[in-house]
Scaffold this active site. Structure first.
Site, PDB file in Angstrom:
ATOM      1  N   LYS A 134       0.886  -1.115  -0.064  1.00 34.16           N
ATOM      2  CA  LYS A 134      -0.085   0.228  -0.057  1.00 34.16           C
ATOM      3  C   LYS A 134       0.789   1.192   0.052  1.00 34.16           C
ATOM      4  CE  LYS A 134      -3.422   2.366   2.859  1.00 34.16           C
ATOM      5  NZ  LYS A 134      -4.273   2.603   3.955  1.00 34.16           N
TER       6      LYS A 134
ATOM      7  N   GLU B 263      10.825  -4.517   3.839  1.00 32.55           N
ATOM      8  CA  GLU B 263      10.981  -6.052   3.446  1.00 32.55           C
ATOM      9  C   GLU B 263      10.431  -6.224   1.747  1.00 32.55           C
ATOM     10  OE1 GLU B 263       9.475  -4.999   6.260  1.00 32.55           O
ATOM     11  OE2 GLU B 263       9.528  -6.454   7.931  1.00 32.55           O
TER      12      GLU B 263
ATOM     13  N   GLY C 103      -4.564  -1.954   5.324  1.00 33.09           N
ATOM     14  CA  GLY C 103      -3.661  -3.179   4.831  1.00 33.09           C
ATOM     15  C   GLY C 103      -4.373  -4.630   5.187  1.00 33.09           C
ATOM     16  N   ARG C 104      -4.664  -4.380   6.555  1.00 29.70           N
ATOM     17  CA  ARG C 104      -5.159  -5.854   6.968  1.00 29.70           C
ATOM     18  C   ARG C 104      -6.381  -6.179   6.418  1.00 29.70           C
ATOM     19  NH1 ARG C 104      -3.813  -2.405  10.893  1.00 29.70           N
ATOM     20  NH2 ARG C 104      -5.283  -1.495  12.287  1.00 29.70           N
TER      21      ARG C 104
ATOM     22  N   GLU D 174      -3.340  -6.171  15.443  1.00 27.22           N
ATOM     23  CA  GLU D 174      -3.071  -4.680  14.859  1.00 27.22           C
ATOM     24  C   GLU D 174      -4.185  -3.872  14.936  1.00 27.22           C
ATOM     25  OE1 GLU D 174      -1.497  -4.182  10.832  1.00 27.22           O
ATOM     26  OE2 GLU D 174       0.353  -4.217  11.585  1.00 27.22           O
TER      27      GLU D 174
ATOM     28  N   HIS E  94      -2.039 -32.670  20.029  1.00 27.23           N
ATOM     29  CA  HIS E  94      -1.068 -33.172  20.365  1.00 27.23           C
ATOM     30  C   HIS E  94       0.227 -32.264  20.747  1.00 27.23           C
ATOM     31  CE1 HIS E  94      -3.075 -37.190  19.331  1.00 27.23           C
ATOM     32  NE2 HIS E  94      -3.521 -36.409  18.190  1.00 27.23           N
TER      33      HIS E  94
ATOM     34  N   LYS F  61      10.336   0.209  13.181  1.00 33.04           N
ATOM     35  CA  LYS F  61      10.906   0.335  11.877  1.00 33.04           C
ATOM     36  C   LYS F  61      11.953   1.230  12.051  1.00 33.04           C
ATOM     37  CE  LYS F  61       6.612  -0.556   9.760  1.00 33.04           C
ATOM     38  NZ  LYS F  61       5.451   0.109   8.885  1.00 33.04           N
TER      39      LYS F  61
HETATM   40  O1  LIG Z   1       1.121  -2.720   2.137  1.00 30.36           O
HETATM   41  P1  LIG Z   1       2.458  -1.967   3.003  1.00 30.36           P
HETATM   42  O2  LIG Z   1       2.270  -0.436   3.019  1.00 30.36           O
HETATM   43  O3  LIG Z   1       3.815  -2.474   2.443  1.00 30.36           O
HETATM   44  O4  LIG Z   1       2.418  -2.466   4.600  1.00 30.36           O
HETATM   45  C1  LIG Z   1       2.553  -3.813   4.901  1.00 30.36           C
HETATM   46  C2  LIG Z   1       2.143  -3.850   6.511  1.00 30.36           C
HETATM   47  O5  LIG Z   1       2.716  -3.021   7.107  1.00 30.36           O
HETATM   48  C3  LIG Z   1       1.891  -2.705   8.264  1.00 30.36           C
HETATM   49  O6  LIG Z   1       1.926  -1.235   8.135  1.00 30.36           O
HETATM   50  C4  LIG Z   1       2.614  -2.756   9.625  1.00 30.36           C
HETATM   51  O7  LIG Z   1       3.876  -3.278   9.865  1.00 30.36           O
HETATM   52  C5  LIG Z   1       0.588  -3.409   8.051  1.00 30.36           C
HETATM   53  O8  LIG Z   1      -0.403  -2.585   8.742  1.00 30.36           O
HETATM   54  C6  LIG Z   1       0.653  -3.355   6.747  1.00 30.36           C
HETATM   55  O9  LIG Z   1      -0.403  -4.527   5.992  1.00 30.36           O
END
Ligand SMILES: O=P(O)(O)OC[C@H]1O[C@](O)(CO)[C@@H](O)[C@@H]1O
Length: 550
Positions: free
Chosen positions: A206, A212, A267-268, A353, A384, A512
């Protein structure tokens, strides 16, 4: 929020919890043969049996009164209507518009967002068809066999768990791969088995600003370059889904290949947007449409059903009951379904979150506890592993058992056993075993009485442990849509009760920033800058280990 009424209702529930505490679930079942009938309901193909909670009809009434006094209905309607309920970011929260089945206008700042949603959906459908029909060709003229999805958090979990959950519907499209972690092992392992000529990369971010995802995207781009692919040819291999269109274009993705999303989608909560493209690539556009339809039907149910017959309201309020009035700090999701094995992790992000927060909408620090720890794993594996603690541990963990009733295979006997295990676990949690029962069994088996008295202490189980059981016929795209939307709205309900903004996530930011600081220090052992002694020690270990490896 009607604060005085809310506080009165909260106190009433506190008093009532003392009354309820004195009765054991097994007695409540014994005294009312119709308990399950009166404490269960079905909607949108989902059946919720909530009779194994420590409640009476009065509890339900009081919980619904509490929801009323928190102005749940008004707040729900405000969300659907596009009010900027994400107050710290001044944003609307409209993932529901993404699955709305008609074109009724939904306004954000006076602008109807439905035409944009439709336009992007049509564009997604067109690309999905091209790829699935083998008309989208890579730089050397070959069709796409593999899609590498790069994204993390909400830009990863939704597409990943939905495609995993709908495995029986995955056919005809390219193979989907998901890489989220910055740990290069994952990307390395996946790329090792891919061919750049036939690989399409979807970058889902987003913000287009996530370490990452961007690092994985850069390394993947380099992988293409290493095969001699030119910058211009990358156009056949990279698609981005982002609300930061300019940054995606700056990365080298042509504007045509950037699919927008909007700041009113968290995002979620974003799998319903173009972020869900991998799902459509895997199961086809028709399946994705059914997923949206399921979620839309659940939205309708949430909007219209009276609270006492409203699945998300009941599940949300039962969660509040267990968490705030019985002190249950965690909540387990136990899908008895191999295909739903990723569902607990998906709900974990969505819930934790959203409601793992302490500052309320009125800027006051919350006085009750909020968001429980959400965890879980597929049954019967968990039996288990950690069910021992569920049955005899000192923490009471409310459970949601999730059981598709009809199997997607024809392996003789498996489904009966799976279902029997699921139902037996909730029954065991509910009834437990008294010391007397354990003792009698041991003596009957021939054990000497004194020893039986001792061993019975270890075999006794308290029971009285709350659970919901959610069942549905089949795990279809439609049904999965209802299930996900149910949990989304459950989280919303709880956010309202705790007076939280469930749609920001400031708590992840500091980590971060400090991560970037520490990254910059790794290559600067002689810097005069000093962190705390623990971080310095860890950095020294890291530098030493890597020196000795080179
Ligand atoms: O879609 P983006 O901006 O890469 O963010 C990835 C994820 O990182 C977060 O902002 C939190 O780490 C989430 O809410 C989100 O889904």
């Amino acid at each position: 929020m009607l604060m005085d009424t809310f506080n009165d209702k909260w106190r009433e529930l506190q008093q009532h919890s003392v009354e309820v505490e004195s009765s054991h679930l097994r007695d409540l079942f014994a005294s009312d043969p119709k308990r399950a009938e009166s404490l269960s309901l079905s909607a949108c193909g989902l059946n919720l049996d909530y009779s194994k909670n420590r409640i009476t009809a009065k509890t339900r009434t009081l919980l619904m009164d509490l929801a009323q006094s928190a102005q749940l209905a008004e707040k729900r309607d405000a969300m659907f209507a596009g009010a900027p309920i994400n107050n710290t970011e001044n944003r609307s929260v409209l993932h529901t518009a993404l699955r709305q089945q008609d074109s009724k206008p939904v306004l954000v700042d006076g602008v109807d967002i439905m035409p944009q949603i439709k336009a992007v959906r049509l564009k997604v459908e067109a690309v999905v068809n091209q790829v699935r029909d083998q008309q989208w060709l890579g730089y050397s003229g070959k069709c796409i066999t593999d899609v590498l999805n790069l994204g993390i958090g909400g830009s990863f979990l939704g597409p990943k768990i939905v495609t995993t959950s709908l495995k029986p519907y995955v056919q005809g499209g390219p193979k989907q791969h998901f890489v989220a972690n910055i740990d290069g092992n994952h990307l390395h392992d996946v790329l090792t088995n891919l061919n750049p000529e036939t690989t399409l990369v979807l970058i889902a971010s987003k913000s287009f600003n996530t370490q990452e995802t961007l690092t994985n995207a850069e390394s993947t781009r380099q992988w293409f370059y290493d095969y001699g692919v030119t910058f211009e040819q990358l156009n056949r291999h990279f698609i981005a889904i982002s609300s930061n269109v300019s940054k995606a274009v700056a990365f080298g993705i042509s504007g045509d290949n950037v699919f927008p999303m909007w700041d009113w989608v968290g995002g979620r909560y974003s799998l319903w947007s173009a972020i869900g493209m991998p799902i459509a690539m895997a199961i086809g556009n028709q399946g994705f449409t059914e997923l949206l339809k399921g979620a839309a039907d659940l939205d309708q149910h949430f909007k219209e059903a009276p609270f006492e017959q409203n699945l998300p309201v009941l599940m949300g309020m039962l969660g509040v009951w267990n968490h705030n009035f019985f002190g249950c700090q965690t909540h387990a999701l136990l899908p008895y379904s191999h295909y739903l094995r990723g569902f607990p992790a998906y709900v974990q992000q969505m819930d934790m979150e959203s409601n793992g927060k302490s500052c309320q909408l009125n800027n006051e620090i919350v006085s009750s506890t909020t968001g429980p720890v959400i965890w879980g794993a597929e049954g019967t594996n968990g039996q288990h592993a950690f069910h021992q603690l569920l049955h005899q541990g000192t923490s009471v963990v409310p459970v949601d058992f999730i059981q598709p009733l009809v199997a997607e295979h024809n392996m003789n006997g498996h489904q009966d056993m799976l279902v029997a295990n699921c139902f037996a676990q909730s029954k065991t949690l509910m009834q437990g075993k008294t010391h007397q029962q354990a003792y009698d069994e041991l003596v009957a088996s021939g054990m000497e009485e004194a020893l039986a008295k001792v061993i019975a202490k270890h075999k006794a189980m308290p029971g009285n442990r709350p659970s919901n059981t959610l069942t549905f016929d089949r795990l279809t795209p439609y049904q999965l849509g209802t299930l996900i939307a149910l949990y989304e709205h459950k989280v919303f309900v709880q956010g309202v009760i705790w007076n939280l903004n469930s749609f920001d996530q400031w708590g992840v930011e500091l980590g971060k920033i400090l991560g970037d600081d520490i990254l910059s220090r790794i290559g600067q052992p002689n810097s005069t800058e000093r962190s705390d002694s623990s971080t310095e020690l860890l950095l020294a270990q890291y530098r030493d280990a890597n020196k000795s490896l080179t």
